[in-house]
Scaffold this motif. Structure first.
Motif, PDB file in Angstrom:
ATOM      1  N   GLY A 162       0.813  -1.217   0.000  1.00  8.58           N
ATOM      2  CA  GLY A 162       0.000   0.000   0.000  1.00  8.58           C
ATOM      3  C   GLY A 162       0.841   1.259   0.000  1.00  8.58           C
ATOM      4  N   PRO A 163       0.305   2.319  -0.626  1.00  6.61           N
ATOM      5  CA  PRO A 163       1.031   3.584  -0.662  1.00  6.61           C
ATOM      6  C   PRO A 163       1.015   4.266   0.701  1.00  6.61           C
ATOM      7  CG  PRO A 163      -1.166   3.859  -1.578  1.00  6.61           C
ATOM      8  CD  PRO A 163      -1.015   2.389  -1.294  1.00  6.61           C
ATOM      9  N   PHE A 164       1.968   5.162   0.918  1.00  6.91           N
ATOM     10  CA  PHE A 164       1.942   5.997   2.117  1.00  6.91           C
ATOM     11  C   PHE A 164       0.888   7.085   1.924  1.00  6.91           C
ATOM     12  CE2 PHE A 164       3.455   9.978   4.139  1.00  6.91           C
ATOM     13  CZ  PHE A 164       3.232   9.599   5.457  1.00  6.91           C
ATOM     14  N   LEU A 165      -0.051   7.166   2.869  1.00  5.76           N
ATOM     15  CA  LEU A 165      -1.086   8.199   2.831  1.00  5.76           C
ATOM     16  C   LEU A 165      -0.892   9.114   4.027  1.00  5.76           C
ATOM     17  CD1 LEU A 165      -4.227   6.038   1.873  1.00  5.76           C
ATOM     18  CD2 LEU A 165      -2.731   7.375   0.355  1.00  5.76           C
ATOM     19  N   ALA A 166      -0.442  10.340   3.755  1.00  2.57           N
ATOM     20  CA  ALA A 166      -0.058  11.247   4.838  1.00  2.57           C
ATOM     21  C   ALA A 166      -1.227  11.586   5.759  1.00  2.57           C
ATOM     22  CB  ALA A 166       0.539  12.521   4.245  1.00  2.57           C
ATOM     23  N   ASP A 167      -2.454  11.509   5.222  1.00  3.77           N
ATOM     24  CA  ASP A 167      -3.611  11.875   6.056  1.00  3.77           C
ATOM     25  C   ASP A 167      -4.162  10.695   6.850  1.00  3.77           C
ATOM     26  OD1 ASP A 167      -4.559  10.481   3.905  1.00  3.77           O
ATOM     27  OD2 ASP A 167      -6.258  11.806   3.511  1.00  3.77           O
ATOM     28  N   ARG A 168      -3.456   9.551   6.816  1.00  5.67           N
ATOM     29  CA  ARG A 168      -3.915   8.392   7.592  1.00  5.67           C
ATOM     30  C   ARG A 168      -2.752   7.828   8.410  1.00  5.67           C
ATOM     31  NH1 ARG A 168      -7.348   4.499   3.754  1.00  5.67           N
ATOM     32  NH2 ARG A 168      -7.297   3.278   5.674  1.00  5.67           N
ATOM     33  N   PRO A 169      -2.264   8.593   9.382  1.00  5.73           N
ATOM     34  CA  PRO A 169      -1.097   8.134  10.146  1.00  5.73           C
ATOM     35  C   PRO A 169      -1.375   6.844  10.911  1.00  5.73           C
ATOM     36  CG  PRO A 169      -2.068  10.093  11.162  1.00  5.73           C
ATOM     37  CD  PRO A 169      -2.752   9.906   9.842  1.00  5.73           C
ATOM     38  N   GLU A 170      -0.378   5.980  10.959  1.00  2.60           N
ATOM     39  CA  GLU A 170      -0.501   4.704  11.671  1.00  2.60           C
ATOM     40  C   GLU A 170      -0.349   4.936  13.168  1.00  2.60           C
ATOM     41  OE1 GLU A 170      -1.141   1.443  11.079  1.00  2.60           O
ATOM     42  OE2 GLU A 170      -0.768   1.181  13.222  1.00  2.60           O
ATOM     43  N   PRO A 171      -1.330   4.494  13.977  1.00  2.00           N
ATOM     44  CA  PRO A 171      -1.233   4.776  15.408  1.00  2.00           C
ATOM     45  C   PRO A 171      -0.348   3.823  16.196  1.00  2.00           C
ATOM     46  CG  PRO A 171      -3.326   3.692  14.931  1.00  2.00           C
ATOM     47  CD  PRO A 171      -2.625   3.882  13.609  1.00  2.00           C
ATOM     48  N   SER A 172      -0.160   2.578  15.743  1.00  2.00           N
ATOM     49  CA  SER A 172       0.501   1.633  16.656  1.00  2.00           C
ATOM     50  C   SER A 172       1.405   0.601  15.996  1.00  2.00           C
ATOM     51  CB  SER A 172      -0.567   0.903  17.486  1.00  2.00           C
ATOM     52  OG  SER A 172      -1.449   0.199  16.625  1.00  2.00           O
ATOM     53  N   ARG A 173       1.088   0.122  14.814  1.00  2.00           N
ATOM     54  CA  ARG A 173       1.901  -0.977  14.279  1.00  2.00           C
ATOM     55  C   ARG A 173       3.295  -0.488  13.909  1.00  2.00           C
ATOM     56  NH1 ARG A 173      -1.315  -2.763   9.259  1.00  2.00           N
ATOM     57  NH2 ARG A 173      -1.266  -0.495   9.103  1.00  2.00           N
ATOM     58  N   PRO A 174       4.299  -1.339  14.090  1.00  2.00           N
ATOM     59  CA  PRO A 174       5.654  -0.904  13.773  1.00  2.00           C
ATOM     60  C   PRO A 174       5.923  -0.853  12.258  1.00  2.00           C
ATOM     61  CG  PRO A 174       5.666  -3.211  14.427  1.00  2.00           C
ATOM     62  CD  PRO A 174       4.255  -2.726  14.614  1.00  2.00           C
ATOM     63  N   TRP A 175       6.894  -0.029  11.886  1.00  2.00           N
ATOM     64  CA  TRP A 175       7.530   0.013  10.564  1.00  2.00           C
ATOM     65  C   TRP A 175       6.705   0.654   9.453  1.00  2.00           C
ATOM     66  CZ3 TRP A 175       7.269  -5.557  12.055  1.00  2.00           C
ATOM     67  CH2 TRP A 175       8.206  -5.853  13.033  1.00  2.00           C
ATOM     68  N   VAL A 176       5.445   0.951   9.691  1.00  2.00           N
ATOM     69  CA  VAL A 176       4.631   1.542   8.629  1.00  2.00           C
ATOM     70  C   VAL A 176       4.202   2.951   9.016  1.00  2.00           C
ATOM     71  CG1 VAL A 176       3.796  -0.621   7.661  1.00  2.00           C
ATOM     72  CG2 VAL A 176       2.507   0.472   9.511  1.00  2.00           C
ATOM     73  N   GLY A 177       4.047   3.804   7.984  1.00  2.83           N
ATOM     74  CA  GLY A 177       3.708   5.192   8.230  1.00  2.83           C
ATOM     75  C   GLY A 177       2.229   5.490   8.189  1.00  2.83           C
ATOM     76  N   SER A 178       1.439   4.667   7.470  1.00  2.65           N
ATOM     77  CA  SER A 178       0.012   4.979   7.383  1.00  2.65           C
ATOM     78  C   SER A 178      -0.836   3.730   7.588  1.00  2.65           C
ATOM     79  CB  SER A 178      -0.316   5.693   6.057  1.00  2.65           C
ATOM     80  OG  SER A 178       0.033   4.929   4.936  1.00  2.65           O
ATOM     81  N   SER A 179      -2.044   3.970   8.085  1.00  6.73           N
ATOM     82  CA  SER A 179      -2.880   2.870   8.576  1.00  6.73           C
ATOM     83  C   SER A 179      -3.459   2.010   7.459  1.00  6.73           C
ATOM     84  CB  SER A 179      -4.013   3.429   9.442  1.00  6.73           C
ATOM     85  OG  SER A 179      -4.799   4.332   8.686  1.00  6.73           O
ATOM     86  N   ASN A 180      -3.411   2.499   6.211  1.00  7.14           N
ATOM     87  CA  ASN A 180      -3.900   1.688   5.088  1.00  7.14           C
ATOM     88  C   ASN A 180      -2.931   0.572   4.715  1.00  7.14           C
ATOM     89  OD1 ASN A 180      -2.216   4.009   4.169  1.00  7.14           O
ATOM     90  ND2 ASN A 180      -2.307   2.861   2.233  1.00  7.14           N
ATOM     91  N   GLN A 181      -1.685   0.690   5.125  1.00  7.98           N
ATOM     92  CA  GLN A 181      -0.681  -0.302   4.724  1.00  7.98           C
ATOM     93  C   GLN A 181      -0.951  -1.624   5.445  1.00  7.98           C
ATOM     94  OE1 GLN A 181       2.483   2.759   5.540  1.00  7.98           O
ATOM     95  NE2 GLN A 181       3.377   1.958   3.659  1.00  7.98           N
ATOM     96  N   ARG A 182      -0.864  -2.712   4.696  1.00 15.57           N
ATOM     97  CA  ARG A 182      -1.250  -4.022   5.246  1.00 15.57           C
ATOM     98  C   ARG A 182      -0.044  -4.956   5.330  1.00 15.57           C
ATOM     99  NH1 ARG A 182      -5.670  -5.810   0.968  1.00 15.57           N
ATOM    100  NH2 ARG A 182      -3.886  -5.243  -0.338  1.00 15.57           N
ATOM    101  N   PHE A 183      -0.090  -5.823   6.336  1.00 14.35           N
ATOM    102  CA  PHE A 183       0.917  -6.874   6.474  1.00 14.35           C
ATOM    103  C   PHE A 183       0.321  -8.173   5.946  1.00 14.35           C
ATOM    104  CE2 PHE A 183       4.273  -5.078   9.268  1.00 14.35           C
ATOM    105  CZ  PHE A 183       3.689  -3.869   9.572  1.00 14.35           C
ATOM    106  N   HIS A 184       0.991  -8.797   4.997  1.00 15.05           N
ATOM    107  CA  HIS A 184       0.538 -10.083   4.457  1.00 15.05           C
ATOM    108  C   HIS A 184       1.555 -11.151   4.859  1.00 15.05           C
ATOM    109  CE1 HIS A 184      -2.476  -8.149   1.855  1.00 15.05           C
ATOM    110  NE2 HIS A 184      -1.559  -7.225   1.669  1.00 15.05           N
ATOM    111  N   PHE A 185       1.083 -12.131   5.616  1.00 15.84           N
ATOM    112  CA  PHE A 185       1.954 -13.231   6.032  1.00 15.84           C
ATOM    113  C   PHE A 185       1.886 -14.296   4.931  1.00 15.84           C
ATOM    114  CE2 PHE A 185       0.359 -11.072   9.831  1.00 15.84           C
ATOM    115  CZ  PHE A 185       1.568 -10.684  10.406  1.00 15.84           C
ATOM    116  N   LEU A 186       2.853 -14.259   4.030  1.00 11.26           N
ATOM    117  CA  LEU A 186       2.802 -15.103   2.836  1.00 11.26           C
ATOM    118  C   LEU A 186       3.393 -16.488   3.078  1.00 11.26           C
ATOM    119  CD1 LEU A 186       3.742 -12.472   0.065  1.00 11.26           C
ATOM    120  CD2 LEU A 186       1.487 -13.086   0.955  1.00 11.26           C
ATOM    121  N   SER A 187       4.025 -16.678   4.232  1.00  5.87           N
ATOM    122  CA  SER A 187       4.503 -18.002   4.631  1.00  5.87           C
ATOM    123  C   SER A 187       4.197 -18.133   6.122  1.00  5.87           C
ATOM    124  CB  SER A 187       6.017 -18.127   4.389  1.00  5.87           C
ATOM    125  OG  SER A 187       6.721 -17.390   5.383  1.00  5.87           O
TER     126      SER A 187
END
Ligand code: SF4
Length: 191
Positions: free
Chosen positions: A122-147
């Motif tokens: 996911g793209p970085f969206l400056a108007d959607r700051p990530e409140p808690s998860r590590p390493w990502v800047g915006s809350s739209n970004q998703r973690f996919h556990f592919l293994s």
């Protein structure tokens, strides 16, 4: 294609994903999110060239790391050589975490995707700051556990900011911190 265009390599870091990792920033990003923290990586000019084989040899010579993190720039802009690299280091036992500004649904099948254990999309969206998860800047970004290498327990990892003094005396930063923490650091610099 053998050659990669890279922006930076940090051989050992605790700040770019779960555990102790080598971090590799690619040079060149076609996504270009407004407010990106790394606009210096957008251009495909600059950076330095390295074959994926030489990068794999360098990474595999680093002792004590559990994996490698690929950041941008946009890793999927160099999907072919990075796929060979990721496949090689994963075959040697390292995990692979890959960041992309695209969403998974838009990524065509690739060796890079097949060789990634943990995809952050996911793209970085400056108007959607990530409140808690590590390493990502915006809350739209998703973690996919592919293994099955990682699971949601990684979210307990705190964000870290690492500062290194380069041989030329310059200061190099990596990792992630809130704007408040960065401002506090800069204020401290003036005292
Ligand atoms: S994909 Fe990453 S490097 Fe590219 S513009 Fe977005 S945040 Fe910046």
């Amino acid at each position: 294609m053998e050659l990669l265009n890279l922006h930076r390599i940090v051989d050992v870091t605790l700040a770019e994903g779960p555990g102790v990792r080598c971090a590799v920033w690619t040079q060149g990003c076609s996504v270009r999110c407004p407010g990106c923290f790394n606009p210096q990586t957008w251009t495909t000019r600059g950076g330095f060239s390295l074959s994926w084989r030489d990068l794999a040899a360098r990474v595999l010579a680093v002792e004590g790391i559990e994996g490698v993190t690929l950041l941008g720039g946009e890793p999927f802009d160099q999907v072919e050589p990075l796929g060979h690299f990721a496949s090689a280091v994963r075959s040697a036992g390292l995990s692979v975490m890959t960041f992309t500004g695209h969403v998974l649904e838009d990524l065509p099948p690739s060796r890079l995707l097949d060789s990634t254990d943990l995809l952050v999309d996911g793209p970085f969206l400056a108007d959607r700051p990530e409140p808690s998860r590590p390493w990502v800047g915006s809350s739209n970004q998703r973690f996919h556990f592919l293994s099955d290498r990682y699971d949601e327990s990684i979210f307990a990892t705190p964000n870290r900011l690492e500062l290194r003094i380069a041989p030329d005396g310059g200061i190099e930063l990596n990792g992630f911190a809130t704007t408040e923490v960065l401002e506090a650091l800069l204020e401290g610099d003036h005292r």
